[in-house]
Write an enzyme that holds these catalytic residues in place. Structure first.
Site, short mmCIF file in Angstrom:
data_model
loop_
_atom_site.label_atom_id
_atom_site.label_comp_id
_atom_site.label_asym_id
_atom_site.label_seq_id
_atom_site.Cartn_x
_atom_site.Cartn_y
_atom_site.Cartn_z
N LYS A 107 30.89 -28.04 2.84
CA LYS A 107 29.73 -28.08 1.96
C LYS A 107 28.63 -27.24 2.56
O LYS A 107 28.07 -27.56 3.61
CB LYS A 107 29.26 -29.52 1.77
CG LYS A 107 28.08 -29.63 0.80
CD LYS A 107 27.69 -31.07 0.55
CE LYS A 107 26.51 -31.15 -0.40
NZ LYS A 107 26.11 -32.55 -0.64
N LYS A 131 32.44 -26.33 -1.43
CA LYS A 131 31.30 -26.40 -2.35
C LYS A 131 30.19 -25.51 -1.82
O LYS A 131 29.83 -25.64 -0.64
CB LYS A 131 30.81 -27.85 -2.44
CG LYS A 131 29.64 -28.06 -3.38
CD LYS A 131 29.15 -29.49 -3.33
CE LYS A 131 27.96 -29.62 -4.27
NZ LYS A 131 27.32 -30.91 -4.19
ZN LIG Z 1 23.35 -36.02 -0.55
#
Ligand SMILES: [Zn+2]
Length: 327
Positions: free
Chosen positions: A196, A249
């Site tokens: 992420k 992501k």
């Molecule tokens: Zn968060």
């Protein structure tokens, strides 16, 4: 090796039936997950300004939405909650009657076969908007793990099939796996937001989930967009900690990471085509600058071609709709 003029690559591109049979990557509605924002209160269907076509639903308005998702052949939703109140420790995130917990029960009542994935994080529930508990204005890793455990167990109790920790705390997958197993939820899977990135593409989501940090930023826990090896390390750590699925992501600006992670691991890879990716395409559509459907199919196909098994996208309903028309 044959060469031109005997060898002609255009020969296999001549007409639709030939192109169709040779298509290497095929999208299906079953590849897709649709993110759903559930909000407190009643009779709410609030369109998010920066994400045209994406709404926040109160529970009494969920039924029609769920019916549409099922009708389109999408098999999974990813839930985000907007609680009635926030505090410094995000206590609304793990209440038995919390917004996500109620939504899970409601969706499972309406549609038991729909896969329910829940985001496990604190940023939508803390008054400071950070993904964990604060100590001296810094996000404190280990005390946050305990809250993440409590949230994950509360989601499992409500009936979630997969919990998806997104806080980027070290050890979060191990902590959540242990808690789930302790409470007899060994069948609930973990989809970890492993790679992420600290991305500017999350901007519109923070309107949707009301989760923007009130001070500072998330560079202290999310990955620097310029880094490859750190993301690969996160994936290795998460798999060792028993992640069932790992995620990249955002998706489109990080296709290289999807390829690398697909090649370096055997667990399913999910990719999150995030809010900013969505909003840019919608804005271009709104201005008449692009053929929306073709652009979206190309983007989602590219994410699958890179190696994603699961694609989470705000375009999911539009993609499924156009796939059903083209069938
Ligand atoms: Zn968060």
């Amino acid at each position: 090796m044959t060469k031109f003029p005997e060898a002609r690559l255009r020969r296999l591109r001549e007409f639709p039936a030939l192109r169709n049979i040779l298509q290497e990557t095929r999208l299906s509605a079953s590849d897709l997950v649709y993110p759903l924002f559930v909000t407190h209160g009643r009779k709410k269907r609030i369109e998010i300004n920066s994400m045209p076509g994406v709404l926040q639903f109160s529970l009494d308005n969920l039924e029609v939405e769920i019916a549409e998702i099922k009708e389109l052949g999408i098999g999974a939703v990813l839930l985000f909650g907007l609680p009635e109140s926030k505090d410094t420790v995000g206590s609304a995130s793990y209440k038995k009657q919390g917004i996500v917990q109620e939504a899970i029960r409601h969706i499972k009542d309406i549609s038991p076969e729909l896969l329910v994935i829940t985001d496990v994080c604190l940023c939508g529930y803390t008054d400071h908007g950070h993904c964990g508990l604060l100590r001296d204005d810094k996000v404190h890793n280990d005390s946050t793990l305990e809250v993440l455990q409590t949230i994950a167990v509360s989601h499992a109790e409500a009936g979630a099939d997969i919990v998806a920790p997104s806080a980027m705390m070290d050890g979060q997958v191990f902590a959540i796996r242990s808690a789930l197993d302790t409470y007899d939820f060994s069948g609930v899977a973990i989809m970890s937001y492993s790679a992420k990135y600290s991305s500017a593409f999350y901007g519109p989501f923070r309107d949707a989930a009301d989760s923007a940090p009130k001070f500072g930023d998330r560079f202290g826990y999310q990955i620097d967009p310029s880094n490859v090896r750190q993301a690969l390390q996160e994936v290795v750590f998460d798999i060792k900690e028993s992640a069932d699925i790992v995620m990249v992501k955002p998706a489109l600006p990080y296709l290289d990471m999807i390829v690398r992670i697909r090649q370096s691991s055997n667990v399913p890879v999910a990719a999150y085509n995030v809010s900013g990716e969505y909003s840019m395409v919608k804005a271009a559509e709104g201005n008449g600058w692009i053929d929306y459907t073709r652009v979206v199919l190309e983007i989602i196909t590219a994410i699958k071609r890179a190696g994603a098994d699961i694609i989470i996208s705000y375009h999911s309903k539009d993609v499924a709709r156009s796939l059903s028309i083209n069938c």
